[in-house]
Design a protein around this motif. Sequence first.
Motif, PDB file in Angstrom:
ATOM      1  N   GLU A 271       2.166   8.204  -1.587  1.00  0.00           N
ATOM      2  CA  GLU A 271       2.214   8.284   0.022  1.00  0.00           C
ATOM      3  C   GLU A 271       1.256   8.829   0.424  1.00  0.00           C
ATOM      4  O   GLU A 271       0.336   8.247   1.577  1.00  0.00           O
ATOM      5  N   THR A 316      -3.047   8.843   4.514  1.00  0.00           N
ATOM      6  CA  THR A 316      -1.738   8.544   3.461  1.00  0.00           C
ATOM      7  C   THR A 316      -2.245   6.897   3.787  1.00  0.00           C
ATOM      8  O   THR A 316      -3.665   6.734   3.563  1.00  0.00           O
ATOM      9  N   LYS A 317      -1.370   6.352   2.833  1.00  0.00           N
ATOM     10  CA  LYS A 317      -2.154   5.473   2.041  1.00  0.00           C
ATOM     11  C   LYS A 317      -2.132   4.173   2.799  1.00  0.00           C
ATOM     12  O   LYS A 317      -2.794   3.244   2.283  1.00  0.00           O
ATOM     13  N   GLU A 318      -1.837   3.938   3.917  1.00  0.00           N
ATOM     14  CA  GLU A 318      -1.911   2.975   4.994  1.00  0.00           C
ATOM     15  C   GLU A 318      -3.269   3.872   5.924  1.00  0.00           C
ATOM     16  O   GLU A 318      -4.162   2.557   6.645  1.00  0.00           O
ATOM     17  N   LYS A 320      -4.037   6.327   7.862  1.00  0.00           N
ATOM     18  CA  LYS A 320      -3.359   7.195   8.785  1.00  0.00           C
ATOM     19  C   LYS A 320      -3.697   8.746   8.478  1.00  0.00           C
ATOM     20  O   LYS A 320      -3.608   9.071   7.320  1.00  0.00           O
TER      21      LYS A 320
END
Length: 510
Positions: A271, A316-318, A320
């Motif tokens: 994550e 984060t992996k996104e 963010k």
Amino acid sequence: MKFKHLTAAFILVIIASAFVNPKKPLRTFVSNYENVLGTSLELKFKTSSQADADAAEARALNEIDRLDGILSAYKADSEFSRWMSKGKQTTKVSSELFEVLKQFEYYKTLTHGALDASAKVIGDVWKKAAAEGHKPSASVLQQAVTLVKQKHYLLNEQDKTVTRLDDVPLALNSFAKSYIINKAAEQAIQSPGIENVVVNIGGDMVIKGNGPELIEIANPRADAENDAALATIKVANMAVATSGNYRRGFDVNGKWYSHIVDPRTGKPASEIISATVIGPDASEAGALATSFNVLSVAEIEAVIAKRNDIAYLLVTKEGKEIKSKEWTSYEVALKKPTATLAKTNKADKLWNTKYELVVNFEIADIQPTDGKRVRRPFVAVWIEDQAKTPVRNLAIWYNKPRWLPDLKSWNRANGEEFKKGAEGKLSSTSSATRGPGKYSLSWDGKDDSGKLVKAGSYTVFIEVAREHGTYQVIAKEMKFTGSAQKVELTPNTELTSASLDYRKIGTSKK
């Protein structure tokens, strides 16, 4: 009256003596080494003389070697390895080994098991599975987790002994590096004439002294050496540690898994892809940076809820970015250069902005013959157009401007444009740990002024000059107009490997 004349004369003598012996200005001295604690080392000293910098460097290197001989899990003759080989018995150990083992117990409790010296058991399971081309089975992972959750040793504070309770393999990788960095910085700052010290090993660093340092935080999604930093911070007398999944891990059937595993579940961290921690204690900063890759954001907030001397930046992996409220007090807002387009004819086709060139190379591990460490060689990487005109400098690595002529090809092409007396980039970079000597540089198709170049053929130069070593240069022409392509370059004495990877932006192994 005579007394007044004598007083005036005395004052003149004092003033004159001040001009005779002016205080030398402070300069920044930088040294780089490879294969130190399994990664790269940067030493930076602010002082007035090369001799003072050399003395501080010697003290730092000696301390690193001494502690590596105690704590290394990779050296068979280290105190840690000898202790591990003795099996289940009580052993009196050095104060340093005892302290690090004690810290592991403390941080294991603080992070609710997210940090554990026996996580090596799980890492070995994933390493074996990756070599065999499959994910580890649930039963094998559960067996590993069960072993990790056991009590592995007992500490006796009074007589500094440790009792092994099982034969589970341990490794002190999570923050022992930060512990060593701090001790090395302490030795260096005590050296005469030293005002400031930065010891940076593999992206974790300690800053000590009278002044602040600018530190760039690597972007985990664009982690080439010359990519724009995710953030820039200014810190003094603090430690900075970054841990993430973007430079080391396991490739299983084309899918990337982090080398950082959750000791509680056996699963690789996923994550959070990067965690940077600023704190007053180097061991703590290193321990928290690693565990923050494993813990949830809510767990992280709970761990440091009562600490206003700890700051962090998570990615984060996104993509963010999550910053603690303390982080903003360190962050520096820098003006970003504005990209412009070159004046071209309508018929001219510009560089495809969906593509980038990645220059990969690995500096050879040159072992010393006289027992002294071998410094990292000077390196220059740049791009020239078909008219042999330099269009973009990707890297110029050296430690003193007077040695720039050693980079003969670069100096002939770029020397007149380079500012005389420049010290190069002086900010250090905090990042996830890289392998020793392994570097990547990216070219986005812009020239040194930020203008997009025309599509077409360009020559990539990689030049290496080693002090008391050899001189090597690679020149390769590539056409940047079509689809993705990768070219393996011929290695030489100074470069173990090198390649040019023209690819779509965002393409990576993860």
